[in-house]
Write an enzyme that holds these catalytic residues in place. Structure first.
Site, PDB file in Angstrom:
ATOM      1  N   HIS A 146      21.421  67.241  50.341  1.00  0.00           N
ATOM      2  CA  HIS A 146      22.872  67.188  50.128  1.00  0.00           C
ATOM      3  C   HIS A 146      23.544  68.185  51.069  1.00  0.00           C
ATOM      4  O   HIS A 146      22.863  68.868  51.845  1.00  0.00           O
ATOM      5  CB  HIS A 146      23.221  67.423  48.666  1.00  0.00           C
ATOM      6  CG  HIS A 146      22.739  68.727  48.098  1.00  0.00           C
ATOM      7  ND1 HIS A 146      23.133  69.944  48.588  1.00  0.00           N
ATOM      8  CD2 HIS A 146      21.862  68.998  47.088  1.00  0.00           C
ATOM      9  CE1 HIS A 146      22.559  70.908  47.898  1.00  0.00           C
ATOM     10  NE2 HIS A 146      21.768  70.371  46.993  1.00  0.00           N
TER      11      HIS A 146
ATOM     12  N   HIS B 224      22.286  71.873  51.491  1.00  0.00           N
ATOM     13  CA  HIS B 224      21.168  72.046  52.433  1.00  0.00           C
ATOM     14  C   HIS B 224      21.664  71.931  53.867  1.00  0.00           C
ATOM     15  O   HIS B 224      21.246  72.668  54.760  1.00  0.00           O
ATOM     16  CB  HIS B 224      20.085  70.984  52.217  1.00  0.00           C
ATOM     17  CG  HIS B 224      19.593  70.843  50.817  1.00  0.00           C
ATOM     18  ND1 HIS B 224      19.678  69.658  50.111  1.00  0.00           N
ATOM     19  CD2 HIS B 224      19.015  71.734  49.972  1.00  0.00           C
ATOM     20  CE1 HIS B 224      19.174  69.829  48.909  1.00  0.00           C
ATOM     21  NE2 HIS B 224      18.769  71.088  48.794  1.00  0.00           N
TER      22      HIS B 224
ATOM     23  N   CYS C 141      11.383  79.450  34.555  1.00  0.00           N
ATOM     24  CA  CYS C 141      12.267  78.303  34.790  1.00  0.00           C
ATOM     25  C   CYS C 141      11.615  77.448  35.858  1.00  0.00           C
ATOM     26  O   CYS C 141      11.466  77.886  37.002  1.00  0.00           O
ATOM     27  CB  CYS C 141      13.659  78.739  35.236  1.00  0.00           C
ATOM     28  SG  CYS C 141      14.656  77.310  35.777  1.00  0.00           S
TER      29      CYS C 141
ATOM     30  N   CYS D 234      13.842  76.695  39.090  1.00  0.00           N
ATOM     31  CA  CYS D 234      13.834  77.702  40.166  1.00  0.00           C
ATOM     32  C   CYS D 234      12.410  78.037  40.561  1.00  0.00           C
ATOM     33  O   CYS D 234      12.205  78.730  41.533  1.00  0.00           O
ATOM     34  CB  CYS D 234      14.458  79.033  39.809  1.00  0.00           C
ATOM     35  SG  CYS D 234      15.621  79.211  38.535  1.00  0.00           S
TER      36      CYS D 234
ATOM     37  N   CYS E  21      18.754  79.633  31.854  1.00  0.00           N
ATOM     38  CA  CYS E  21      18.746  80.004  33.260  1.00  0.00           C
ATOM     39  C   CYS E  21      20.155  79.812  33.810  1.00  0.00           C
ATOM     40  O   CYS E  21      20.751  78.750  33.640  1.00  0.00           O
ATOM     41  CB  CYS E  21      17.763  79.129  34.039  1.00  0.00           C
ATOM     42  SG  CYS E  21      18.020  79.172  35.819  1.00  0.00           S
TER      43      CYS E  21
ATOM     44  N   HIS F  57      20.379  76.908  36.430  1.00  0.00           N
ATOM     45  CA  HIS F  57      20.026  75.531  36.058  1.00  0.00           C
ATOM     46  C   HIS F  57      20.443  75.123  34.658  1.00  0.00           C
ATOM     47  O   HIS F  57      20.254  73.981  34.259  1.00  0.00           O
ATOM     48  CB  HIS F  57      18.523  75.304  36.265  1.00  0.00           C
ATOM     49  CG  HIS F  57      18.137  75.425  37.708  1.00  0.00           C
ATOM     50  ND1 HIS F  57      17.575  76.569  38.223  1.00  0.00           N
ATOM     51  CD2 HIS F  57      18.300  74.562  38.730  1.00  0.00           C
ATOM     52  CE1 HIS F  57      17.387  76.393  39.529  1.00  0.00           C
ATOM     53  NE2 HIS F  57      17.816  75.196  39.856  1.00  0.00           N
TER      54      HIS F  57
ATOM     55  N   LYS G   4      30.677  73.067  40.260  1.00  0.00           N
ATOM     56  CA  LYS G   4      29.342  73.128  40.824  1.00  0.00           C
ATOM     57  C   LYS G   4      28.926  71.724  41.254  1.00  0.00           C
ATOM     58  O   LYS G   4      29.255  70.756  40.580  1.00  0.00           O
ATOM     59  CB  LYS G   4      28.401  73.643  39.729  1.00  0.00           C
ATOM     60  CG  LYS G   4      27.223  74.401  40.294  1.00  0.00           C
ATOM     61  CD  LYS G   4      26.332  74.933  39.198  1.00  0.00           C
ATOM     62  CE  LYS G   4      24.931  75.016  39.781  1.00  0.00           C
ATOM     63  NZ  LYS G   4      23.957  75.608  38.929  1.00  0.00           N
TER      64      LYS G   4
ATOM     65  N   LYS H 239      24.067  66.743  39.909  1.00  0.00           N
ATOM     66  CA  LYS H 239      23.793  65.340  39.614  1.00  0.00           C
ATOM     67  C   LYS H 239      24.479  64.894  38.338  1.00  0.00           C
ATOM     68  O   LYS H 239      25.025  63.799  38.255  1.00  0.00           O
ATOM     69  CB  LYS H 239      22.281  65.158  39.440  1.00  0.00           C
ATOM     70  CG  LYS H 239      21.643  64.438  40.593  1.00  0.00           C
ATOM     71  CD  LYS H 239      20.255  64.086  40.163  1.00  0.00           C
ATOM     72  CE  LYS H 239      19.485  63.306  41.166  1.00  0.00           C
ATOM     73  NZ  LYS H 239      18.067  63.294  40.796  1.00  0.00           N
TER      74      LYS H 239
HETATM   75  N1  MSP Z   1      12.197  75.807  48.187  1.00  0.00           N
HETATM   76  C1  MSP Z   1      13.031  76.906  47.922  1.00  0.00           C
HETATM   77  C2  MSP Z   1      13.129  77.817  49.143  1.00  0.00           C
HETATM   78  C3  MSP Z   1      11.826  78.315  49.685  1.00  0.00           C
HETATM   79  S1  MSP Z   1      12.032  79.245  51.119  1.00  0.00           S
HETATM   80  C4  MSP Z   1      10.593  80.006  51.332  1.00  0.00           C
HETATM   81  C5  MSP Z   1      14.425  76.416  47.540  1.00  0.00           C
HETATM   82  N2  MSP Z   1      14.768  75.192  47.904  1.00  0.00           N
HETATM   83  S2  MSP Z   1      16.200  74.498  47.638  1.00  0.00           S
HETATM   84  O1  MSP Z   1      16.041  73.135  48.039  1.00  0.00           O
HETATM   85  O2  MSP Z   1      16.635  74.725  46.311  1.00  0.00           O
HETATM   86  O3  MSP Z   1      17.193  75.146  48.662  1.00  0.00           O
HETATM   87  C6  MSP Z   1      18.006  76.229  48.320  1.00  0.00           C
HETATM   88  C7  MSP Z   1      18.892  76.539  49.497  1.00  0.00           C
HETATM   89  O4  MSP Z   1      19.652  75.354  49.862  1.00  0.00           O
HETATM   90  C8  MSP Z   1      19.951  77.593  49.279  1.00  0.00           C
HETATM   91  O5  MSP Z   1      19.469  78.902  49.411  1.00  0.00           O
HETATM   92  C9  MSP Z   1      20.954  77.233  50.346  1.00  0.00           C
HETATM   93  O6  MSP Z   1      20.448  77.595  51.608  1.00  0.00           O
HETATM   94  C10 MSP Z   1      20.970  75.716  50.250  1.00  0.00           C
HETATM   95  N3  MSP Z   1      21.901  75.235  49.219  1.00  0.00           N
HETATM   96  C11 MSP Z   1      21.616  74.458  48.155  1.00  0.00           C
HETATM   97  N4  MSP Z   1      22.763  74.173  47.458  1.00  0.00           N
HETATM   98  C12 MSP Z   1      23.804  74.759  48.055  1.00  0.00           C
HETATM   99  C13 MSP Z   1      25.210  74.781  47.806  1.00  0.00           C
HETATM  100  N5  MSP Z   1      25.788  74.133  46.807  1.00  0.00           N
HETATM  101  N6  MSP Z   1      25.973  75.507  48.671  1.00  0.00           N
HETATM  102  C14 MSP Z   1      25.436  76.167  49.743  1.00  0.00           C
HETATM  103  N7  MSP Z   1      24.131  76.158  49.988  1.00  0.00           N
HETATM  104  C15 MSP Z   1      23.279  75.508  49.161  1.00  0.00           C
HETATM  105  O7  MSP Z   1      15.169  77.180  46.960  1.00  0.00           O
END
Ligand code: MSP
Length: 479
Positions: free
Chosen positions: A22, A25, A130, A133, A147, A150, A299, A302
């Site tokens: 999304h 990311h 959790c 996370c 959490c 989440h 936020k 889904k």
């Molecule tokens: N797999 C772990 C990270 C491991 S790194 C060794 C993880 N993955 S995640 O898919 O949840 O990605 C989290 C990251 O995605 C956040 O730290 C950020 O970089 C990005 N984001 C996810 N949702 C976001 C928003 N709503 N807004 C901004 N960035 C976001 O955690």
């Protein structure tokens, strides 16, 4: 000579493959791409790593819910991330997946070394977890027993596991963080972490799970799989080809900056650097923590049904506009509130009107009044000298602001000098000067936007350097 070449190694988090990509990311990944492209243009040796985090209890259960084998499931979602980054014109040098054989081998070698030196020992974890996370929680981390990220009640775990001696590294790490040897930015995030070290301290952490099959087996005890974060962190090294050796690291290490959002800062500021100390490898130079996107104040989730995929934005605005809209939506480091209406307005104002209009006006006038040729080679009259500094400071919004100020300036310059009148009055010399200046400015602007909007940049440069300049198609159609 190549040994003199400066290097720049940048990483994003590796994203969980429990769900499709999304724009959260995409935000981190585009920001990393802007930096990678900028430093490449400065002739640095750049390595830009991104990828996917594919093990753990949560992904295992998502695969089961989808009625798929974990491997088939993660292959599919990892493919979606790769596709999304291709579509967004992301210039990563490698896409690492934690299910790759080389990564697994290196993780096992590293853990074995940590076990052999006594930093991993057999123990017991009794507490909360959790699974969304994939993190162990203390009561203090919860809000109403749930959490905070989440909004679910964490499960109670009571199991034999291998523990990592995180506590052993607390003092060393705190000093490095305080002295900025291991920089955490923005400053407010550093302060938050320093106070966490001082008030809560570091306790040893469970590094293995007995009941999770979908993970890397501990090399000395196959009944346990590796804690998914211990596995995931090492991607930042294995992505450069590291084989799991203690005290040895690839030539592009340490990372110059590691991007992420606040959700995963604490683990990155505790477990990750402690693992590096245990492995006798230098710490990354900097973690930079950006904010979270909210959609119209809510936020993105889904269950609310407001999740935006990068492809949704691309479909409406195109690739470069998507990159621009995300990067200009908020100060990098603060939360940002976004939404379709805001995107439409910004697209029309900044891209269709300001940038698009400027380009088509200048090309049109050169076609009409100068027979399609830039009359003279002159210097761009508008200074653009702070953009680089802003990008280096990850102040993307300020870099874009400076670029857009110049665009607005140029449009005003055209309005005030009224080249169409000059043409009528036959004042060709003044006209030539003005259009040459505008062409020079456009050329510098095109270079300045390259990290943000690589295709648009190329289009503008191609138009300006073609044998005969013509107005052509608009860069951005109004919505
Ligand atoms: N797999 C772990 C990270 C491991 S790194 C060794 C993880 N993955 S995640 O898919 O949840 O990605 C989290 C990251 O995605 C956040 O730290 C950020 O970089 C990005 N984001 C996810 N949702 C976001 C928003 N709503 N807004 C901004 N960035 C976001 O955690």
């Amino acid at each position: 000579m190549s040994s003199l070449k400066r290097k720049f190694y940048i990483t994003t988090p590796i994203y969980y493959v429990n769900d499709k990509p999304h724009i959260g990311h995409a935000y981190t990944t585009i920001a990393a791409d802007v930096l990678a492209r900028y430093y490449r243009s400065k002739k640095y040796e750049v390595f830009f790593l991104t990828g996917t985090d594919e093990h753990g209890a949560n992904i295992e259960s998502k695969a089961r819910e989808a009625g798929k084998e974990p491997q088939a499931f993660v292959d599919e979602i990892a493919g979606l991330f790769q596709k999304a980054w291709r579509e967004l014109n992301i210039s990563n040098d490698r896409f690492i997946r934690t299910t790759e054989a080389d990564h697994i081998k290196a993780v096992q070698k590293a853990l074995q070394a940590m076990y052999d030196k006594g930093d991993i020992y057999l123990g017991k974890y009794e507490g909360l977890y959790c699974s969304k996370c994939e993190q162990y929680k203390s009561e203090r981390d919860l809000v109403d027993g749930k959490c905070r990220d989440h909004n679910i009640v964490p499960e109670k775990l009571k199991e034999e596991c291998y523990m990592f001696k995180l506590s052993k590294y607390a003092d060393q790490l705190l000093k490095k963080i305080e002295k900025d040897e291991f920089k955490i930015r923005p400053l407010a995030r550093k302060n938050e972490i320093v106070s966490f070290y001082k008030t809560e301290g570091l306790q040893d952490v469970s590094f293995s799970r007995k009941n999770v099959k979908w993970g890397i087996p501990m090399p000395w005890d196959k009944n346990h799989t590796t804690y998914v974060w211990a596995d995931a962190f090492l991607n930042y090294l294995t992505g450069l080809g590291w084989k799991g050796e203690t005290g040895k690291y690839p030539k592009l290490w340490p990372a110059d900056v590691q991007l992420m959002s606040k959700d995963i800062l604490r683990v990155h500021a505790t477990i990750w650097p402690a693992m590096l100390l245990s492995l006798e490898i230098p710490l990354p130079k900097e973690l930079f923590i950006h904010g979270y996107f909210l959609i119209d104040g809510q936020k993105m989730s889904k269950s609310i049904g407001n999740v935006i995929a990068p492809a949704d934005l691309i479909k409406k605005y195109g690739v470069d506009a998507t990159r621009y809209l995300l990067m200009s939506a908020a100060t990098f480091g603060s939360d940002g509130d976004i939404g379709w209406q805001k995107f439409d307005e910004k697209y029309n104002a900044d891209l269709a009107n300001n940038l698009g209009n400027l380009v088509s006006r200048v090309l049109n006038m050169i076609e009409k009044y100068c027979d399609g040729k830039i009359p003279k080679i002159v210097k761009n009259p508008k200074k653009l000298d702070k953009i680089g500094k802003h990008i280096e400071a990850l102040a993307f919004d300020l870099a874009l602001k400076e670029i857009w100020q110049a665009i607005v300036w140029a449009n005003v310059y055209i309005d005030q000098s009224e080249p169409w009148k000059l043409a009528k009055q036959g004042k060709q010399e003044v006209l030539d000067k003005i259009l040459s200046e505008l062409a020079a400015l456009l050329c510098d602007l095109a270079k300045a936007i390259e990290p943000f909007m690589p295709e648009t940049s190329q289009k503008i440069i191609k138009n300006l350097t073609s044998g005969k300049i013509v107005k052509g198609e608009p860069l951005f159609k109004r919505i």
